[in-house]
Design an enzyme around this catalytic site. Structure first.
Site, PDB file in Angstrom:
ATOM      1  N   LEU A   1      31.700 -29.313  30.009  1.00 52.50           N
ATOM      2  CA  LEU A   1      30.535 -29.068  30.864  1.00 52.50           C
ATOM      3  C   LEU A   1      29.866 -30.359  31.316  1.00 52.50           C
ATOM      4  O   LEU A   1      29.280 -30.419  32.389  1.00 52.50           O
ATOM      5  CB  LEU A   1      29.505 -28.211  30.121  1.00 52.50           C
ATOM      6  CG  LEU A   1      29.916 -26.772  29.786  1.00 52.50           C
ATOM      7  CD1 LEU A   1      28.840 -26.099  28.955  1.00 52.50           C
ATOM      8  CD2 LEU A   1      30.172 -25.980  31.054  1.00 52.50           C
TER       9      LEU A   1
ATOM     10  N   GLY B   1      27.020 -37.246  27.795  1.00 51.51           N
ATOM     11  CA  GLY B   1      25.876 -38.151  27.755  1.00 51.51           C
ATOM     12  C   GLY B   1      26.102 -39.212  26.711  1.00 51.51           C
ATOM     13  O   GLY B   1      27.214 -39.365  26.178  1.00 51.51           O
TER      14      GLY B   1
ATOM     15  N   PHE C   1      25.241 -39.205  23.761  1.00 50.42           N
ATOM     16  CA  PHE C   1      25.508 -38.607  22.452  1.00 50.42           C
ATOM     17  C   PHE C   1      26.955 -38.172  22.310  1.00 50.42           C
ATOM     18  O   PHE C   1      27.462 -38.003  21.211  1.00 50.42           O
ATOM     19  CB  PHE C   1      24.609 -37.386  22.246  1.00 50.42           C
ATOM     20  CG  PHE C   1      24.711 -36.394  23.365  1.00 50.42           C
ATOM     21  CD1 PHE C   1      25.739 -35.485  23.409  1.00 50.42           C
ATOM     22  CD2 PHE C   1      23.777 -36.392  24.385  1.00 50.42           C
ATOM     23  CE1 PHE C   1      25.836 -34.578  24.446  1.00 50.42           C
ATOM     24  CE2 PHE C   1      23.863 -35.487  25.418  1.00 50.42           C
ATOM     25  CZ  PHE C   1      24.895 -34.579  25.467  1.00 50.42           C
TER      26      PHE C   1
ATOM     27  N   VAL D   1      29.803 -32.196  25.994  1.00 52.56           N
ATOM     28  CA  VAL D   1      29.369 -30.809  25.863  1.00 52.56           C
ATOM     29  C   VAL D   1      30.462 -29.916  26.418  1.00 52.56           C
ATOM     30  O   VAL D   1      30.969 -30.150  27.526  1.00 52.56           O
ATOM     31  CB  VAL D   1      28.044 -30.543  26.613  1.00 52.56           C
ATOM     32  CG1 VAL D   1      27.650 -29.075  26.481  1.00 52.56           C
ATOM     33  CG2 VAL D   1      26.936 -31.427  26.074  1.00 52.56           C
TER      34      VAL D   1
ATOM     35  N   ASP E   1      10.624 -36.503  24.273  1.00 54.36           N
ATOM     36  CA  ASP E   1      11.622 -36.928  25.261  1.00 54.36           C
ATOM     37  C   ASP E   1      11.747 -35.880  26.361  1.00 54.36           C
ATOM     38  O   ASP E   1      12.851 -35.468  26.729  1.00 54.36           O
ATOM     39  CB  ASP E   1      12.972 -37.168  24.588  1.00 54.36           C
ATOM     40  CG  ASP E   1      13.900 -38.022  25.456  1.00 54.36           C
ATOM     41  OD1 ASP E   1      13.406 -38.667  26.402  1.00 54.36           O
ATOM     42  OD2 ASP E   1      15.112 -38.052  25.190  1.00 54.36           O
TER      43      ASP E   1
END
Length: 709
Positions: A397, A400, A402, A405, A516
């Site tokens: 999907l 990022g 991190f 996804v 955030d």
């Protein structure tokens, strides 16, 4: 007044102080129920009131209870069993926003229900069934929608009409949970549940089935005494909306009570329904279930074995010993290596799960109102592999800092989103635990729902509900896709984010500051409804805290408040500042650092302020929607955005004030002052842009100390 041992719990001693008042069965917006008032159902069968429970060796604790009117001790429901209140210091309030709240002096409120959207067309009524129901009504006073009811939250009592099972639409489970002991009403380890697959009632202790009713035959359960069941009619529902069990009696008078030891009784008649307290894991009488099977082994005839060996294998012993010994040594070495690797992996996974569990316990201990375990679950790595088709490219999907996804599909057919943290991600154990523990405690239509996690070796994954339309920035900052966000949708998104923040700051079980808030952390469902996500850096505030000073600054340049960037101080007003920037982005369709205004600055706040000062606020509106937007609403949003961006935190409005200003045409508006970061750049940020271009901080999206998160 001491309770009869025959009734419910021997530890209960209710003391109610009710003054002479006009009998009523309902609360309306703005009304409250306190220690000196009472609600009584229409036919005076049940009452709702505050009562004190005298517990040995402790002070008096106050609880919101439903009991049989004009009787002593027949408690049918407790609204705050895990969070006792101080004596004579509480009230039940239905406010003008539609929230049903237990308030107390000098402490956090207990929210029984908080609406996704504020409404004052509500009424909370105690019915003659013992059900306390909060309804939304229309202009004629007719029921429009049931918002909340006590029957959906049974405690240690099952009344006629109450359900056991699961609501498939909301995911809510209906079960009865015993008290922790005779001396304490808090939730214990025994539960009474409905198992739809087996079609039977079960009593569990910490998830282990101790007792089962057996199948329903000829309208009777196999392991409930026949004479006990003569007065009951059972209602079993299995459809697309729910799987449930309930019972009724001809006169409607019954009270199934699950005691702390696992015993189930109908206290109105003194009848024993089940005796899970006599189930020990190896007996099966009366519906008891086995969970420890005894094992035994037969002895071999050692003499025959020795004789056989002497006769048939004696000559080949020497050669066989060498071969068998070599194979055995090799096998042992191989097994030990595999076992060591497996043990090391298991220890790592268990350590992570233990850390998560300990952290969740700490949160619950610090915030006494959070006592129920999370509904989130631990997924196996094999199930994640199956759900994502081995993390195929087609299921990807996005990505990022991190990690990646992926889209996954549960065995039930439900789509989910799986955040797979990269092994080199700076979002470490702290952020992973924080997000898992925190989101699992939050339930709101404008806050993302977490379904569980997966820990496998160095892999860490979080499983969320699937959002069909990705994130807000995917549409808002794309020249083509932004046209799908007309003014109505943009205003609805602003309102939805505000409602989510109101829940986090005020009405959730935990007081949460997100830290955030930005467009990429606002996810959109299939109807473009917003949900706040990414709680890895969020913080929980205790009831006594109004702000926190930290050396670990996390967030995103352009969205962080000045007191946070320069001094490390954050509060709910830090989220308000971020929300103000987000409002201006939604109205303008541009990023916070993508505007040019002279040579002094290139940020959205400064650009909006100059246009506002010149009376040209509408020029900030995205050109793609400028002709179709509602001008008053657009100007109101810009006004609110500038108020949120005030330099001093104390001057910024609360989220409650913001919602009032956004939704009311006549709400008073203070004049905005010169905003923060008006004519100066962010610290350590290089801003390079020309008119019409976009500019970013050199550190990209987010920061944590001196590095991007």
């Amino acid at each position: 007044m001491k309770l009869s041992p025959f009734l419910i719990f021997a530890w209960l001693c209710l003391r109610t102080t009710t003054h002479a008042t006009t009998a009523r069965d309902s609360l309306r917006p703005g009304e409250m129920l306190n220690n000196s008032s009472i609600l009584t159902s229409a036919q005076k069968k049940f009452s709702l009131k505050f009562a004190t429970i005298e517990i040995p060796n402790t002070s008096l604790n106050t609880y919101l209870v439903i009991d049989r009117a004009n009787t002593t001790g027949n408690v049918d429901w407790i609204g705050n069993r895990n969070d006792p209140l101080a004596y004579n210091s509480c009230a039940l309030t239905l406010n003008h926003s539609g929230a049903l709240i237990i308030t107390r002096h000098n402490g956090d409120s207990i929210v029984l229900y908080s609406p996704a959207e504020a409404t004052n067309r509500t009424i909370a009524t105690l019915l003659d069934s013992g059900n306390f129901v909060l309804k939304e009504i229309d202009g004629n006073g007719s029921t429009k929608n049931v918002l909340w009811q006590s029957f959906d939250h049974p405690e240690f009592v099952l009344l006629p009409g109450m359900k056991l099972g699961v609501n498939k639409k909301s995911g809510m489970s209906w079960l009865v949970k015993a008290s922790i002991s005779r001396a304490k009403p808090a939730s214990g380890s025994f539960t009474l549940e409905w198992e739809p697959r087996e079609g039977q009632l079960v009593i569990k202790r910490q998830g282990q089935v101790y007792w089962a009713s057996g199948l329903l035959r000829n309208k009777r359960f196999e392991h409930i005494p026949e004479e006990v069941q003569l007065m009951y009619e059972y209602n079993i529902v299995s459809n697309e909306e729910e799987e449930s069990f309930s019972y009724t009696t001809p006169n409607g008078v019954s009270q199934w009570v699950l005691f702390h030891n696992g015993q189930l009784k109908d206290t109105t008649r003194g009848s024993e329904i089940a005796r899970a307290d006599t189930c020990y894991g190896y007996n099966t009488d009366g519906g008891c279930q086995r969970w420890e099977q005894p094992t035994c082994r037969k002895k071999s005839d050692q003499r025959d074995m020795k004789k056989s060996i002497r006769v048939h294998f004696a000559a080949a012993v020497a050669s066989l010993v060498i071969v068998i010994t070599s194979i055995g040594i090799f096998y042992i070495i191989l097994r030990r290596r595999k076992s060591a690797l497996k043990d090391n992996t298991t220890r790592t996974e268990n350590k992570m799960l233990k850390l998560v569990a300990l952290d969740r316990y700490a949160v619950s201990k610090h915030h006494c109102e959070v006592k129920k375990r999370s509904d989130s679950r631990v997924f196996s790595y094999a199930s994640i592999i199956a759900m994502t088709n081995r993390f195929s490219v087609e299921n990807k999907l996005g990505e990022g800092g991190f990690g990646l996804v992926y889209k996954g599909k549960l065995p039930t057919g439900e789509d989910v989103a799986i955040k797979r943290l990269s092994k080199g991600s700076r979002q470490g154990v702290i952020e992973f635990k924080n997000e898992l523990n925190l989101i699992s405690q939050l339930q709101h239509m404008n806050v993302i729902q977490i379904l569980g996690c997966c820990i496998h070796g160095e892999e860490r994954m979080l499983i969320y509900e699937y959002m069909a339309n990705k994130s807000l920035d995917f549409f808002l900052f794309d020249r083509t896709r932004k046209m799908l966000l007309d003014w109505k949708r943009r205003f609805n998104i602003i309102e939805g984010i505000a409602q989510g923040l109101l829940y986090l700051h005020k009405y959730s079980r935990l007081k949460v500051v997100h830290r955030d808030l930005k467009a990429s952390n606002i996810l959109l469902d299939e109807n473009m409804n917003p949900k706040i996500s990414d709680f890895g850096t969020a913080r929980i505030f205790s009831p006594q805290e109004s702000e926190i000073n930290t050396e670990r600054i996390v967030g995103t340049y352009g969205y962080m408040s000045p007191e946070y960037v320069t001094r490390g101080i954050f509060s709910i007003k830090s989220d308000v500042y971020s929300f103000g920037v987000l409002i201006l982005e939604i109205v303008s369709g541009g990023r916070t650092n993508s505007f040019y205004s002279g040579e002094r600055q290139c940020n959205l706040i400064g650009h909006a302020w100059e246009l506002w000062q010149q009376g040209k606020g509408l020029e900030l509106v995205d050109p793609t929607i400028r002709d179709s937007c509602i001008e008053d609403q657009a100007l109101r949003c810009i006004h609110v955005g500038l108020l949120c961006a005030e330099d001093n935190a104390v001057d910024r409005p609360t989220i409650s004030d913001i919602i009032n200003m956004l939704t009311s045409e006549y709400a008073p508006f203070p004049l905005p002052r010169r905003p923060a970061f008006y004519s100066r750049r962010m610290p350590n940020e290089e801003c390079r842009c020309t008119k019409g271009s976009e500019c970013y901080s050199v550190n990209g999206l987010s920061i944590s100390n001196v590095v991007a998160r």
